[in-house]
Design a protein around this motif. Structure first.
Motif, PDB file in Angstrom:
ATOM      1  N   PRO A  15      45.884 -60.196   6.445  1.00 41.53           N
ATOM      2  CA  PRO A  15      45.986 -61.313   5.544  1.00 41.53           C
ATOM      3  C   PRO A  15      45.193 -61.180   4.286  1.00 41.53           C
ATOM      4  CG  PRO A  15      44.639 -61.875   7.414  1.00 41.53           C
ATOM      5  CD  PRO A  15      45.140 -60.492   7.646  1.00 41.53           C
ATOM      6  N   ALA A 160      39.940 -63.494   4.826  1.00 41.83           N
ATOM      7  CA  ALA A 160      40.885 -63.250   5.919  1.00 41.83           C
ATOM      8  C   ALA A 160      41.183 -61.772   6.123  1.00 41.83           C
ATOM      9  CB  ALA A 160      42.180 -64.020   5.669  1.00 41.83           C
ATOM     10  N   TYR A 164      40.387 -59.692   9.514  1.00 44.31           N
ATOM     11  CA  TYR A 164      41.458 -59.009  10.238  1.00 44.31           C
ATOM     12  C   TYR A 164      41.042 -57.583  10.594  1.00 44.31           C
ATOM     13  CZ  TYR A 164      45.833 -56.634  11.204  1.00 44.31           C
ATOM     14  OH  TYR A 164      46.794 -55.884  11.788  1.00 44.31           O
ATOM     15  N   THR A 190      43.961 -70.102   9.634  1.00 40.32           N
ATOM     16  CA  THR A 190      45.138 -69.738   8.842  1.00 40.32           C
ATOM     17  C   THR A 190      46.019 -70.964   8.640  1.00 40.32           C
ATOM     18  OG1 THR A 190      45.129 -67.465   9.657  1.00 40.32           O
ATOM     19  CG2 THR A 190      47.220 -68.312   8.799  1.00 40.32           C
ATOM     20  N   ALA A 194      51.268 -70.521   6.052  1.00 41.46           N
ATOM     21  CA  ALA A 194      50.980 -69.220   5.437  1.00 41.46           C
ATOM     22  C   ALA A 194      52.004 -68.196   5.901  1.00 41.46           C
ATOM     23  CB  ALA A 194      49.581 -68.760   5.810  1.00 41.46           C
ATOM     24  N   TYR A 196      51.692 -65.200   6.545  1.00 41.27           N
ATOM     25  CA  TYR A 196      51.173 -64.200   7.466  1.00 41.27           C
ATOM     26  C   TYR A 196      50.756 -64.777   8.814  1.00 41.27           C
ATOM     27  CZ  TYR A 196      46.787 -65.935   5.408  1.00 41.27           C
ATOM     28  OH  TYR A 196      45.766 -66.734   4.939  1.00 41.27           O
ATOM     29  N   ALA A 197      50.977 -66.083   9.032  1.00 39.70           N
ATOM     30  CA  ALA A 197      50.575 -66.690  10.305  1.00 39.70           C
ATOM     31  C   ALA A 197      51.248 -65.987  11.486  1.00 39.70           C
ATOM     32  CB  ALA A 197      50.907 -68.181  10.298  1.00 39.70           C
TER      33      ALA A 197
END
Length: 336
Positions: A15, A160, A164, A190, A194, A196-197
Motif C-alpha cells: 500500500p 502503509a 506492509y 486501511t 481503498a 488496496y484493501a
C-alpha cells in the motif's frame, strides 16, 4: 506477473502511505509493488496499471497531447541539472523512473530526495520499495531497503507501504503468524474504500494457506478504517450479517429435492434477486445481498459484475455507493 521465486504462493500489492501536507496531492494506491510473502519474490503490478504510489504530480502538459513518461524524464533531468537542490524534482524523477521499471535509477533519485528533504516519510518508504525491486537478492529485503522502511516508520508510524514490507520481512524470517497479525493491523487502518484493501486480504490468505493458518473467521470479522472520503458506513456489517433466507415453504420444498435440484433452486433464487435489481436497481442492500450470494455460490466473477452494476445504479448516491464498496471489500469481491 513474473515470478522470481517458485516458492511464492501468491502476491499482493504494497500500500501507499498516507497523504502528507508537505507532499502536496498524493495519489493513494499501488504501482509495481513487490510481495515477498510466503518465502518468494514476485512482481505483481506493472507500473502502467491503474494506480500509483505516493508520488508528486508531474507538471501539467502545455501541449494538447499528454507527454510520455520518457518526455517527463527528459524534462526533469534537464530541470535538475539546472537546479540539483530541488527535492520535489528528484521525487518526481524517481517516480518517473519507477514507471519505466528503471528501479535502480529510481532509487538513486529518491535517495537524493531524502537527503534534501529528510523529514518526508513517503519518500523513504518509496525508496525502500525501489531498492527491493532493484535488488537481485531473491527472497529477502536488502539492508538498505530495511533501513529506508525503518526511517519511514520513525517519521510516520502509520506509513502503509513501510508497514506492509515490515510484515513481509517477518514472514521471510519465518514469523508467519506475526506477519499475519501485522497485516491485520494494517488492514484495520486501511480505509474500506481503498483500492488496496483487498490486496492486503489476499496476502493474508496466501500466507495463511501456505502455512495452514486459519484466518477466515478473522477476515470475516475484520474492521476497516473510515473510508477515505468520509465516515465509515455499515456496508461491511451488512455483508457479514444474515441474508434473508427462503420461506419455510421453500425450505421444505428444497429439502425434498436431490442435491443437483437443490443447487438449481438456490441459483434460481439468486438469479431472481438479480432480475429484481435490474428492474429496480436503487437498492444497496439488494446489491450487497447479491454480491454475498454470488461469492457463497463460488461465482466471484458474477459477484464482481454485481458490484459494478450496483455502483453504476448508485453513481449519484455517494453514501450508498460507499456502503457497496465497503461490503464488497469485506466479502473479497474484485474491484472493491
Amino acid at each position: 506477473m513474473t515470478e522470481a521465486d517458485s516458492r511464492s504462493t501468491g502476491t499482493a500489492p504494497a500500500p501507499a502511505g498516507a497523504a502528507s501536507g508537505r507532499a502536496g496531492k498524493v495519489v493513494l494506491g499501488f504501482a509495481a509493488a513487490v510481495a515477498l510473502a510466503a518465502g518468494g519474490v514476485a512482481a505483481f503490478r506493472k507500473p502502467h496499471e491503474d494506480v500509483a504510489l505516493v508520488q508528486p504530480q508531474p507538471p501539467a502538459p502545455t501541449e494538447s497531447q499528454t507527454p510520455s513518461v520518457d518526455d517527463v524524464i527528459a524534462k526533469l533531468e534537464k530541470r535538475l541539472a539546472e537546479n540539483p537542490e530541488d527535492a520535489e524534482g528528484w521525487r518526481m524523477l524517481g517516480w518517473s523512473y519507477f514507471q519505466t521499471e528503471r528501479y535502480a535509477e529510481a532509487a538513486t533519485a529518491l535517495r537524493k530526495a531524502t537527503k534534501l528533504d529528510p523529514e518526508h516519510a513517503e519518500t523513504f518508504s518509496f525508496l525502500g520499495e525501489a531498492l527491493v525491486l532493484a535488488s537481485n537478492k531473491e527472497g529477502r529485503i536488502p539492508p538498505d531497503a530495511r533501513a529506508a522502511f525503518d526511517k519511514a516508520l520513525k517519521l510516520d508510524p502509520k506509513d502503509a507501504r513501510a508497514r506492509y514490507f515490515k510484515a513481509v520481512a517477518m514472514d521471510l524470517a519465518g514469523n508467519h503468524r506475526r506477519a499475519i497479525n501485522a497485516w491485520f493491523a494494517l488492514l484495520a487502518d486501511t480505509p474500506a474504500d481503498a483500492p488496496y484493501a483487498e490486496d492486503i486480504r489476499k496476502v493474508i490468505r496466501d500466507v495463511a494457506d501456505k502455512y495452514k493458518i486459519d484466518v477466515e473467521k478473522r477476515l470475516a470479522e475484520a474492521q476497516f478504517a473510515a473510508p477515505a472520503g468520509g465516515m465509515a458506513t455499515d456496508g461491511a456489517k451488512l455483508a457479514a450479517g444474515a441474508i434473508p433466507g427462503p420461506t419455510s415453504t421453500e425450505m421444505r420444498a428444497a429439502a425434498g429435492l436431490p442435491k443437483g435440484q437443490q443447487e438449481a433452486m438456490i441459483n434460481g433464487m439468486v438469479d431472481g434477486l438479480e432480475a429484481k435489481l435490474k428492474a429496480r436497481p436503487e437498492n444497496p442492500e439488494g446489491w450487497i445481498m447479491l454480491m454475498r450470494s454470488r461469492m457463497q455460490l463460488g461465482q466471484p466473477a458474477r459477484a464482481a459484475q454485481a458490484l459494478q452494476d450496483g455502483l453504476a445504479a448508485l453513481r449519484n448516491d455517494q453514501e450508498n455507493a460507499r456502503r457497496l464498496r465497503e461490503a464488497a471489500s469485506s466479502l473479497g469481491v474484485a474491484g472493491a
